[in-house]
Design a protein around this motif. Structure first.
Motif, PDB file in Angstrom:
ATOM      1  N   GLU A 136       0.837  -1.212   0.000  1.00  0.00           N
ATOM      2  CA  GLU A 136       0.000   0.000   0.000  1.00  0.00           C
ATOM      3  C   GLU A 136       0.866   1.255   0.000  1.00  0.00           C
ATOM      4  N   LEU A 137       2.021   1.163   0.668  1.00  0.00           N
ATOM      5  CA  LEU A 137       2.932   2.317   0.649  1.00  0.00           C
ATOM      6  C   LEU A 137       3.428   2.589  -0.759  1.00  0.00           C
ATOM      7  N   ALA A 138       3.612   1.438  -1.481  1.00  0.00           N
ATOM      8  CA  ALA A 138       4.068   1.580  -2.870  1.00  0.00           C
ATOM      9  C   ALA A 138       3.028   2.215  -3.738  1.00  0.00           C
ATOM     10  N   LYS A 139       1.741   2.118  -3.335  1.00  0.00           N
ATOM     11  CA  LYS A 139       0.701   2.791  -4.123  1.00  0.00           C
ATOM     12  C   LYS A 139       0.860   4.288  -4.097  1.00  0.00           C
ATOM     13  N   GLY A 140       1.624   4.780  -3.083  1.00  0.00           N
ATOM     14  CA  GLY A 140       1.940   6.204  -3.074  1.00  0.00           C
ATOM     15  C   GLY A 140       0.846   7.054  -2.494  1.00  0.00           C
ATOM     16  N   LEU A 141       0.238   6.663  -1.350  1.00  0.00           N
ATOM     17  CA  LEU A 141      -0.702   7.558  -0.695  1.00  0.00           C
ATOM     18  C   LEU A 141       0.036   8.829  -0.301  1.00  0.00           C
ATOM     19  N   MET A 142      -0.615   9.959  -0.494  1.00  0.00           N
ATOM     20  CA  MET A 142       0.037  11.239  -0.257  1.00  0.00           C
ATOM     21  C   MET A 142      -0.857  12.125   0.577  1.00  0.00           C
ATOM     22  N   CYS A 143      -0.227  13.108   1.267  1.00  0.00           N
ATOM     23  CA  CYS A 143      -0.968  14.064   2.084  1.00  0.00           C
ATOM     24  C   CYS A 143      -1.713  15.028   1.166  1.00  0.00           C
TER      25      CYS A 143
ATOM     26  N   ARG B 205      -2.704  17.918   1.799  1.00  0.00           N
ATOM     27  CA  ARG B 205      -2.363  19.325   2.031  1.00  0.00           C
ATOM     28  C   ARG B 205      -1.013  19.686   1.445  1.00  0.00           C
ATOM     29  N   CYS B 206       0.028  18.884   1.805  1.00  0.00           N
ATOM     30  CA  CYS B 206       1.372  19.248   1.348  1.00  0.00           C
ATOM     31  C   CYS B 206       1.932  18.322   0.306  1.00  0.00           C
ATOM     32  N   GLY B 207       1.259  17.210   0.047  1.00  0.00           N
ATOM     33  CA  GLY B 207       1.703  16.292  -1.003  1.00  0.00           C
ATOM     34  C   GLY B 207       2.775  15.338  -0.563  1.00  0.00           C
ATOM     35  N   ALA B 208       3.064  15.262   0.737  1.00  0.00           N
ATOM     36  CA  ALA B 208       4.100  14.342   1.203  1.00  0.00           C
ATOM     37  C   ALA B 208       3.554  12.908   1.207  1.00  0.00           C
ATOM     38  N   ALA B 209       4.456  11.954   0.921  1.00  0.00           N
ATOM     39  CA  ALA B 209       4.050  10.521   0.968  1.00  0.00           C
ATOM     40  C   ALA B 209       3.818  10.103   2.431  1.00  0.00           C
ATOM     41  N   VAL B 210       2.611   9.587   2.714  1.00  0.00           N
ATOM     42  CA  VAL B 210       2.259   9.257   4.104  1.00  0.00           C
ATOM     43  C   VAL B 210       1.947   7.769   4.305  1.00  0.00           C
TER      44      VAL B 210
ATOM     45  N   LEU C  34      -0.373   6.175   7.266  1.00  0.00           N
ATOM     46  CA  LEU C  34      -0.402   7.024   8.444  1.00  0.00           C
ATOM     47  C   LEU C  34      -1.691   7.827   8.459  1.00  0.00           C
ATOM     48  N   THR C  35      -2.161   8.105   9.664  1.00  0.00           N
ATOM     49  CA  THR C  35      -3.407   8.860   9.807  1.00  0.00           C
ATOM     50  C   THR C  35      -3.154  10.350   9.879  1.00  0.00           C
ATOM     51  N   ALA C  36      -1.902  10.721  10.044  1.00  0.00           N
ATOM     52  CA  ALA C  36      -1.539  12.155  10.068  1.00  0.00           C
ATOM     53  C   ALA C  36      -0.265  12.357   9.274  1.00  0.00           C
ATOM     54  N   CYS C  37      -0.198  13.461   8.597  1.00  0.00           N
ATOM     55  CA  CYS C  37       0.982  13.771   7.737  1.00  0.00           C
ATOM     56  C   CYS C  37       2.153  14.130   8.618  1.00  0.00           C
ATOM     57  N   PRO C  38       3.293  13.447   8.464  1.00  0.00           N
ATOM     58  CA  PRO C  38       4.447  13.771   9.286  1.00  0.00           C
ATOM     59  C   PRO C  38       5.036  15.157   8.965  1.00  0.00           C
ATOM     60  N   ARG C  39       4.710  15.778   7.818  1.00  0.00           N
ATOM     61  CA  ARG C  39       5.271  17.082   7.457  1.00  0.00           C
ATOM     62  C   ARG C  39       4.414  18.224   7.953  1.00  0.00           C
ATOM     63  N   CYS C  40       3.073  18.189   7.593  1.00  0.00           N
ATOM     64  CA  CYS C  40       2.227  19.321   7.948  1.00  0.00           C
ATOM     65  C   CYS C  40       1.255  19.005   9.071  1.00  0.00           C
ATOM     66  N   GLY C  41       1.185  17.705   9.495  1.00  0.00           N
ATOM     67  CA  GLY C  41       0.297  17.324  10.593  1.00  0.00           C
ATOM     68  C   GLY C  41      -1.158  17.216  10.207  1.00  0.00           C
ATOM     69  N   ALA C  42      -1.466  17.193   8.919  1.00  0.00           N
ATOM     70  CA  ALA C  42      -2.859  17.094   8.499  1.00  0.00           C
ATOM     71  C   ALA C  42      -3.397  15.681   8.766  1.00  0.00           C
ATOM     72  N   THR C  43      -4.690  15.567   9.158  1.00  0.00           N
ATOM     73  CA  THR C  43      -5.342  14.273   9.404  1.00  0.00           C
ATOM     74  C   THR C  43      -5.631  13.623   8.080  1.00  0.00           C
ATOM     75  N   LEU C  44      -5.274  12.315   7.987  1.00  0.00           N
ATOM     76  CA  LEU C  44      -5.380  11.624   6.712  1.00  0.00           C
ATOM     77  C   LEU C  44      -6.383  10.469   6.750  1.00  0.00           C
TER      78      LEU C  44
END
Length: 273
Positions: free
Chosen positions: A3-10, A12-17, A20-30
């Motif tokens: 699933e990580l390889a599918k490339g889920l992204m935040c 808000r900021c487009g970071a690969a998450v 994860l339920t929250a973006c490690p870069r901007c802290g947005a709930t995912l």
């Protein structure tokens, strides 16, 4: 990992998450995001960000332009005040210094006056030049008549008819010279009256002498050229008038000499005229 390889992204900021339920870069709930949603959210976020930056830039430009306009209005001077200041500055400036050429012309003016003053005697001298030259021309004619008279008397004594003719011509010339002498204008000549008076006396006596010699020569030849010449009354009268003319000529040359030297003319002698 799959699933990580599918490339889920935040979204808000487009970071690969990944999961994860929250973006490690901007802290947005995912929570609840699908793999495709983060991509759309990222595009929408970037568009909104560009619009915000454009608005901010345009606002900065408008503010800058407004501030510049206010500054120009507050700092510019009214046209009337600017003109008044310019006139005041011009009035306070000292007059321009005269140019060197003007100073030279001003200084040269007295020299011109001095030159005029110095040449005044020369101007007066030039006024008398025509009168002095007229006397000179008359004396030249008298000299020619005198030099011809002796030869004419000698020819008449040899009973040559040409002698009588020449004496008659000389007598007529003397008469004309006497008339010219009486008409001379000598008002501009120093001592001009004495020159004219003595010259008229000399030419009058010379004319009388020529006329007496002409009367003798004509009668002598009409009588066959006989009889003594020295004892003839007209011949003796001619000699007497010649002596009077010679005395008048001596007085004339004494009066004429200074004028001849002044005007550069001939210094005649009594035997020349």
């Amino acid at each position: 990992m799959e699933e990580l390889a599918k490339g889920l992204m935040c979204g808000r900021c487009g970071a690969a998450v990944g999961h994860l339920t929250a973006c490690p870069r901007c802290g947005a709930t995912l929570a609840g995001q699908s793999p495709a949603e983060p991509r759309e959210d990222l595009v929408r976020y970037r568009r909104q960000r560009r619009r915000a930056l454009s608005r901010a830039a345009m606002g900065a430009v408008l503010v800058t332009a407004a501030l510049g306009t206010c500054w120009w209005i507050l700092t510019r001077e009214p046209p009337g005040e600017r003109q008044a200041q310019a006139q005041g500055v011009a009035a306070q400036q000292p007059p321009p210094a005269p140019s060197p050429s003007h100073v030279e012309r001003t200084q040269a003016a007295p020299e011109t006056d001095e030159t005029t003053t110095e040449t005044t005697p020369e101007t007066a001298q030039d006024d008398g030049t025509p009168q002095a030259e007229a006397v000179e021309a008359l004396l030249s004619g008298s000299h020619s008549s005198r030099s011809s008279l002796s030869e004419a008397i000698t020819a008449a004594g040899r009973c040559e008819r040409s002698g009588v003719t020449d004496i008659a011509r000389i007598t007529a010339s003397r008469r004309e010279q006497l008339a010219e002498a009486r008409q001379l204008d000598v008002t501009a000549l120093a001592g001009g009256e004495a020159v004219k008076r003595t010259l008229v006396e000399a030419l009058d006596s010379s004319h009388r002498a020529d006329a007496a010699f002409h009367a003798w020569a004509r009668r002598y030849q009409d009588g066959g050229c006989t009889g003594p010449v020295a004892g003839d009354r007209d011949y003796r009268r001619g000699l007497a008038h010649s002596e009077s003319a010679q005395e008048a000529k001596r007085r004339f040359v004494d009066a004429w000499r200074p004028l001849a030297q002044t005007y550069g003319l001939t210094e005649w002698t009594a035997d020349d005229i």
